[in-house]
Design a protein around this motif. Sequence first.
Motif, PDB file in Angstrom:
ATOM      1  N   LEU A  61       0.822  -1.201   0.000  1.00 36.35           N
ATOM      2  CA  LEU A  61       0.000   0.000   0.000  1.00 36.35           C
ATOM      3  C   LEU A  61       0.859   1.254   0.000  1.00 36.35           C
ATOM      4  CD1 LEU A  61      -2.939  -0.771   2.460  1.00 36.35           C
ATOM      5  CD2 LEU A  61      -3.056  -0.510  -0.014  1.00 36.35           C
ATOM      6  N   ARG A  90      -6.448  -1.107  -0.583  1.00 37.11           N
ATOM      7  CA  ARG A  90      -6.221  -2.554  -0.463  1.00 37.11           C
ATOM      8  C   ARG A  90      -6.863  -3.310  -1.615  1.00 37.11           C
ATOM      9  NH1 ARG A  90      -6.543  -6.844   4.403  1.00 37.11           N
ATOM     10  NH2 ARG A  90      -7.326  -8.596   3.215  1.00 37.11           N
ATOM     11  N   LEU A 113       0.566  -7.301   3.024  1.00 38.40           N
ATOM     12  CA  LEU A 113      -0.768  -6.958   3.512  1.00 38.40           C
ATOM     13  C   LEU A 113      -0.774  -6.646   5.003  1.00 38.40           C
ATOM     14  CD1 LEU A 113      -2.665  -9.869   1.728  1.00 38.40           C
ATOM     15  CD2 LEU A 113      -2.541  -7.500   0.965  1.00 38.40           C
TER      16      LEU A 113
END
Length: 201
Positions: A61, A90, A113
Amino acid sequence: MHNAAALLSRHPHQPAPQITLGDPEIALRLGRVHELCGQARRTLALSIAAQIGGPIVWIRLDGASEFINADAIAEQINPGHILFVTPAKRDLLLWAMEEALRDGRATVVIADLASPPAMVPIRRLHLAAEAGSGAGACRPLALLLTPDQGGAPGIETRWSLEPAHHTGMDHWTLSRLRARMAPPRDWVMTHTQTGLGPCSP
């Protein structure tokens, strides 16, 4: 409809191609989605990627607090072989991973993640990796990096790497937490001539 003669073959069964880290038991099947967790998950991902070679797509991200330092990994892998992708959301991160897998040109596609994804996105990633295996130049390996002990459903295997420097410098504990055809197991790992591998007994 296929008849029996068409379904049978004299060719021996060929095992699915896989990557191993110094031990046949430490195996990740290519063309599938695997989960890496634990404090040293990025170290494990880099070791796997370095053994396979580039090109590598690493997705995280935009604005994430942790990132890969090119100078720090240069001894393991050429940073120029890694394409860093930084989507803003996301959902776009998982979409980017799916597209990179389906393209079939990157040998390793890594998604960093904040939490494990749900079953449906992982199923889509498996299908994308299978499509990429047939359409591209390689069988892409998909690695999901998740914090703590992970927990993504539907993955092929789940591995955890934690520091174990009390046993010696540059030592880690690798744990196979989940695999479809193998029980949980631990290894003490260190750097070898070929990368991260088990310590000698």
